[in-house]
Design a protein around this motif. Structure first.
Motif, mmCIF file in Angstrom:
data_model
loop_
_atom_site.group_PDB
_atom_site.id
_atom_site.type_symbol
_atom_site.label_atom_id
_atom_site.label_comp_id
_atom_site.label_asym_id
_atom_site.label_seq_id
_atom_site.Cartn_x
_atom_site.Cartn_y
_atom_site.Cartn_z
ATOM 1 N N PRO A 110 0.995 -1.364 -0.062
ATOM 2 C CA PRO A 110 0.038 0.081 -0.145
ATOM 3 C C PRO A 110 0.832 1.193 -0.048
ATOM 4 N N GLU A 111 0.200 2.466 -0.282
ATOM 5 C CA GLU A 111 0.852 3.656 -0.398
ATOM 6 C C GLU A 111 1.641 3.976 0.853
ATOM 7 N N TRP A 112 1.058 3.834 2.075
ATOM 8 C CA TRP A 112 1.568 4.185 3.237
ATOM 9 C C TRP A 112 2.847 3.546 3.630
ATOM 10 N N TYR A 113 2.884 2.233 2.880
ATOM 11 C CA TYR A 113 4.381 1.559 3.000
ATOM 12 C C TYR A 113 5.127 1.980 2.035
ATOM 13 N N GLN A 114 4.910 2.592 1.212
ATOM 14 C CA GLN A 114 6.188 2.989 0.081
ATOM 15 C C GLN A 114 6.876 4.136 0.521
ATOM 16 N N ASP A 115 7.989 3.926 1.356
ATOM 17 C CA ASP A 115 8.542 5.273 1.709
ATOM 18 C C ASP A 115 10.013 5.032 1.526
ATOM 19 N N ASN A 116 10.347 4.126 0.366
ATOM 20 C CA ASN A 116 11.765 4.047 -0.059
ATOM 21 C C ASN A 116 11.583 3.396 -1.503
ATOM 22 N N ILE A 117 11.702 4.316 -2.558
ATOM 23 C CA ILE A 117 11.396 3.779 -3.784
ATOM 24 C C ILE A 117 12.667 3.154 -4.387
ATOM 25 N N PHE A 118 13.621 3.101 -3.735
ATOM 26 C CA PHE A 118 15.108 2.477 -4.165
ATOM 27 C C PHE A 118 15.027 0.944 -3.878
ATOM 28 N N ILE A 119 14.167 0.732 -2.863
ATOM 29 C CA ILE A 119 14.030 -0.788 -2.377
ATOM 30 C C ILE A 119 12.620 -1.376 -3.134
ATOM 31 N N ARG A 120 13.032 -2.172 -4.126
ATOM 32 C CA ARG A 120 12.026 -2.660 -4.718
ATOM 33 C C ARG A 120 11.333 -4.101 -4.338
ATOM 34 N N GLN A 121 12.284 -4.717 -3.727
ATOM 35 C CA GLN A 121 11.635 -5.962 -3.384
ATOM 36 C C GLN A 121 11.898 -6.403 -1.925
ATOM 37 N N GLY A 122 11.069 -7.442 -1.306
ATOM 38 C CA GLY A 122 11.234 -7.865 0.046
ATOM 39 C C GLY A 122 10.502 -7.233 1.139
ATOM 40 N N TYR A 123 9.310 -6.800 0.752
ATOM 41 C CA TYR A 123 8.541 -6.310 1.668
ATOM 42 C C TYR A 123 7.603 -7.226 2.532
ATOM 43 N N ARG A 124 7.400 -7.081 3.528
ATOM 44 C CA ARG A 124 6.579 -8.076 4.232
ATOM 45 C C ARG A 124 4.968 -7.893 4.140
ATOM 46 N N PRO A 125 4.300 -8.576 3.867
ATOM 47 C CA PRO A 125 2.712 -8.170 3.750
ATOM 48 C C PRO A 125 2.151 -7.529 5.239
ATOM 49 N N GLU A 126 1.011 -6.876 5.010
ATOM 50 C CA GLU A 126 0.228 -6.429 6.368
ATOM 51 C C GLU A 126 -0.202 -7.539 6.974
#
Length: 266
Positions: A220-236
């Motif tokens: 989600p948008e509130w989670y997108q705080d670093n545009i340079f990190i493209r992978q490896g995000y844990r889901p909510e």
């Protein structure tokens, strides 16, 4: 011609007159004569090799209070019992009697207790059984009597179960108080694991519990705080309990490292 001696006694039949004829009774005073006449002689029971192997005059510290520290797993004691019962001349009932001498109150070890213990599997499965403690003391005395050295595994058990991990009774030796089927409180995604030494720890189950990681476009948008990190995000997680539990896991890790003397900050 050699003369063979036989003891002959003349006996008068009961109820007969004084001048009645007597009969001769031969007293057999030799086992060979009894065998020649087909009379079986009583067999003398001699101690077997297995029964002699159970005689031990060894004292272990704490045995009068049934508090000898145990430095072996349940699987290790089971393996020793099976190997000992397979020896020639060893009787299961005799082994149980000798093992029961470990208890000063006259407690007996029944055959069904032994079979139940041998039917279990696991380093700490059966740790509260009487045969586990009695069997360990029995084979430890046998090791000392025969002058055998400690194995590498035995020395490792002494280093591990020195009283620090035995939190329930704070005494050295393998935990004989906590049952193997006791429940454990673990964090999200963590499962209890028992190692070969009988220690229970928690381990993250990556196979079943690890969430699939998301890309930058999938969060989600509130989670997108670093545009340079493209992978490896844990889901909510969408769970307050899961969030607080993850904080607790981090606090436990930092606290453990602090106790061990490791610096958690760069």
């Amino acid at each position: 011609m050699p003369i063979q001696r036989t003891n002959r006694v003349r006996r008068r039949p009961e109820g007969s007159k004084a001048n009645a004829p007597t009969r001769t009774v031969t007293l057999l005073n030799s086992s060979k004569k009894r065998e020649a006449l087909g009379i079986k002689s009583a067999k003398i029971k001699r101690p077997t090799k297995g029964s002699n192997n159970m005689k031990m005059d060894v004292y272990l510290e704490g045995e009068e209070h049934e508090n000898v520290p145990v430095y072996d797993t349940c699987d290790g004691v089971r393996e020793k019992i099976r190997a000992f019962l397979c020896q020639d001349g060893v009787v299961q009932a005799a082994f149980l009697r000798e093992a029961a001498k470990t208890f000063s109150n006259g407690r007996k070890i029944q055959v069904n207790m032994l079979n139940r213990f041998l039917g279990q599997k696991g380093p700490n499965s059966g740790n509260v059984s009487s045969i586990f403690y009695a069997g360990y003391v029995f084979f430890e005395k046998m090791r000392i009597r025969d002058g055998k050295p400690k194995t590498v595994f035995r020395e490792e058990m002494e280093d591990i179960w020195d009283g620090v991990l035995n939190w329930r009774n704070h005494e050295p030796g393998f935990d004989r108080q906590t049952r193997h089927n006791t429940g454990y409180l673990c964090g999200p995604g963590y499962v209890p694991v028992i190692d070969e030494y009988g220690r229970v720890t928690t381990q993250y189950d990556f196979r079943d519990s690890a969430p699939s990681l998301l890309s930058y476009e999938e969060i989600p948008e509130w989670y997108q705080d670093n545009i340079f990190i493209r992978q490896g995000y844990r889901p909510e997680s969408k769970s307050t309990y899961a969030c607080l539990s993850s904080w607790l896991i981090l606090l436990q890790a930092n606290f453990t490292k602090s106790l061990l003397g490791h610096n958690t900050h760069p």
